[in-house]
Design a protein around this motif. Structure first.
Motif, PDB file in Angstrom:
ATOM      1  N   GLY A 317      41.346   4.410  37.079  1.00 59.26           N
ATOM      2  CA  GLY A 317      40.001   4.836  37.441  1.00 59.26           C
ATOM      3  C   GLY A 317      39.892   6.334  37.652  1.00 59.26           C
ATOM      4  O   GLY A 317      40.885   7.063  37.571  1.00 59.26           O
ATOM      5  N   LYS A 318      38.688   6.791  37.964  1.00 57.29           N
ATOM      6  CA  LYS A 318      38.438   8.220  38.114  1.00 57.29           C
ATOM      7  C   LYS A 318      39.125   8.815  39.341  1.00 57.29           C
ATOM      8  O   LYS A 318      39.530   9.968  39.332  1.00 57.29           O
ATOM      9  N   GLU A 319      39.235   8.036  40.397  1.00 58.27           N
ATOM     10  CA  GLU A 319      39.788   8.566  41.643  1.00 58.27           C
ATOM     11  C   GLU A 319      40.898   7.657  42.165  1.00 58.27           C
ATOM     12  O   GLU A 319      40.721   6.931  43.135  1.00 58.27           O
ATOM     13  N   ARG A 320      42.055   7.708  41.518  1.00 59.96           N
ATOM     14  CA  ARG A 320      43.185   6.911  41.985  1.00 59.96           C
ATOM     15  C   ARG A 320      43.640   7.397  43.356  1.00 59.96           C
ATOM     16  O   ARG A 320      43.626   8.608  43.638  1.00 59.96           O
ATOM     17  N   ILE A 321      44.060   6.479  44.196  1.00 59.69           N
ATOM     18  CA  ILE A 321      44.537   6.841  45.532  1.00 59.69           C
ATOM     19  C   ILE A 321      45.960   7.376  45.453  1.00 59.69           C
ATOM     20  O   ILE A 321      46.280   8.433  45.977  1.00 59.69           O
TER      21      ILE A 321
END
Length: 409
Positions: A317-321
């Motif tokens: 995804g756009k904002e991986r943790i």
């Protein structure tokens, strides 16, 4: 012919004897002998040593002698000082300097900046603080340590991009040992920064911690440039280096960055094209491209590990943790975690495979996020274990929800 066979047997015998001597020296260190004693023994009995032998030695200590990886990590700095000046440069890559943009060139570029930060700026502010622990001296050190924390990106690229390829070729010793030392350096920087932020007047405690951080950081530069990088250059293919360079941006760079994109002259690595076939599910069908898009649009991060503990898939995804790179695909999950947490991974998988558990949850504070991490045992219709699904989500926004929302924004 018999003379050739005899010569070969003699050479093999020498190599076995040399390996035994190296292992004995390392075990002597483990048992508490002084560095000076061992260094003299090393120089007299062994002489020069190649980077490949260092790698095999560390691996043999863990696999054959049963010495825990934590102990080899503790010995790492000690034997590095012994090996200095004894590494056979003939076995290094014949090309002294890799071209700009090549991952090793970038690693070395960063190491120059790290070395300057530690041995010039940090050392200067250390000496000022040692003379007088003023607030100004204390904040200068905090500024330096904030910059040094950027080393996390350098180490992360090494651990998540370079190590998986070395392990593909059966090289595990240096990766496990080095990752553990990287973690100790990270923790050391954070600990001394904490002591400076909440300074209680114990100057010596701060100086001791700074000594440790500075020494280990510089030692790691030596280990990388004289052991890890030459070994990797002699092992990895050009295509593998291209993939590492391509994925490096995902993690980021430390204190500097490559000025150009490296592309080998002989060819460019082509990215694989999407397969456009349809996938038939019990409740419908989608194309491979549609399924990938669906998974990447979920507000969660997903990773799947198969029944053999091998990482097979992760959403992007756009904002991986937590950072993931394609290099982890095909790598065992145990080798994707720092050594200090591997025992937790092992126990979780044992519980899932035996049927003791079907799920396990964790929640942690990570930077500005409150992260909920869930693990699920994936089983077929007959209950047979197929793998483990990791589900990670930042639940801070969910915790802030109050009242009701029934209208479009």
């Amino acid at each position: 012919m018999s003379e050739i066979i005899n010569n070969r047997e003699q050479e093999e015998g020498k190599e076995l004897n040399r390996k035994d001597m190296l292992k004995k020296i390392m075990k002597d260190l483990h048992d508490g002998r002084s560095v000076d004693e061992v260094k003299a023994q090393f120089e007299e009995a062994v002489g020069n040593i190649t980077v490949e032998e260092i790698s095999k030695l560390e691996q043999a200590l863990m696999e054959e002698e049963g010495i825990p990886v934590e102990e080899v990590q503790r010995l790492c700095s000690v034997h590095a000082s012994i090996f200095k000046g004894s590494i056979d440069d003939i076995h290094r890559n014949t090309q002294d300097e890799e071209p700009p943009g090549h991952p090793v060139h970038t690693f070395k570029l960063e190491n120059k900046e790290i070395d300057y930060l530690v041995n010039f700026k940090l050392k200067l502010h250390y000496e000022k603080f040692e003379k007088e622990a003023t607030d100004e001296a204390r904040w200068k050190l905090i500024e330096d340590l904030n910059l040094l924390l950027d080393v996390d990106k350098h180490y992360s690229r090494k651990e998540n991009l370079l190590f998986p390829y070395l392990e593909k070729y059966g090289i595990y010793g240096p990766t496990k040992v080095m990752w553990g030392v990287d973690d100790m350096i990270r923790a050391g920087i954070k600990e001394v920064k904490k002591k400076l932020l909440h300074y209680d007047g114990n100057k010596q405690a701060v100086l001791d911690d700074l000594d440790y951080v500075m020494r280990e950081t510089v030692e790691m530069i030596f280990k990388e440039e004289n052991i890890l990088f030459p070994m990797a250059l002699n092992t990895l293919t050009e295509d593998e280096w291209v993939k590492i360079a391509y994925e490096s941006d995902e993690i980021g760079y430390c204190l500097t960055s490559p000025t150009v994109e490296w592309k080998p002259e002989r060819k460019e690595v082509q990215e694989s094209k999407w397969a456009e076939g349809m996938i038939q599910f019990e409740t419908g069908n989608v194309s491979v491209k549609q399924l990938e898009a669906i998974m990447n649009h979920l507000p969660i991060d997903i990773t799947f590990i198969d029944q053999d503990d091998v990482v097979r898939y992760f959403s992007h995804g756009k904002e991986r943790i937590f950072a993931r790179t394609k290099a982890v695909i095909g790598r065992t999950v145990q080798n994707c975690h720092p050594p200090k947490s591997v025992h937790l991974v092992e126990q979780l998988l044992i519980d899932f495979k035996s049927g003791v558990k079907d799920s396990e949850d964790f929640w942690i504070q990570f930077k500005d996020k409150f992260v909920y991490i869930r693990y699920f045992a994936v089983r077929d219709e007959n209950g047979k274990y197929m793998g483990t699904l990791e589900f990670t989500q930042n639940i801070s926004p969910i915790q802030d929800i109050e009242g009701e929302k029934r209208m479009l924004s």
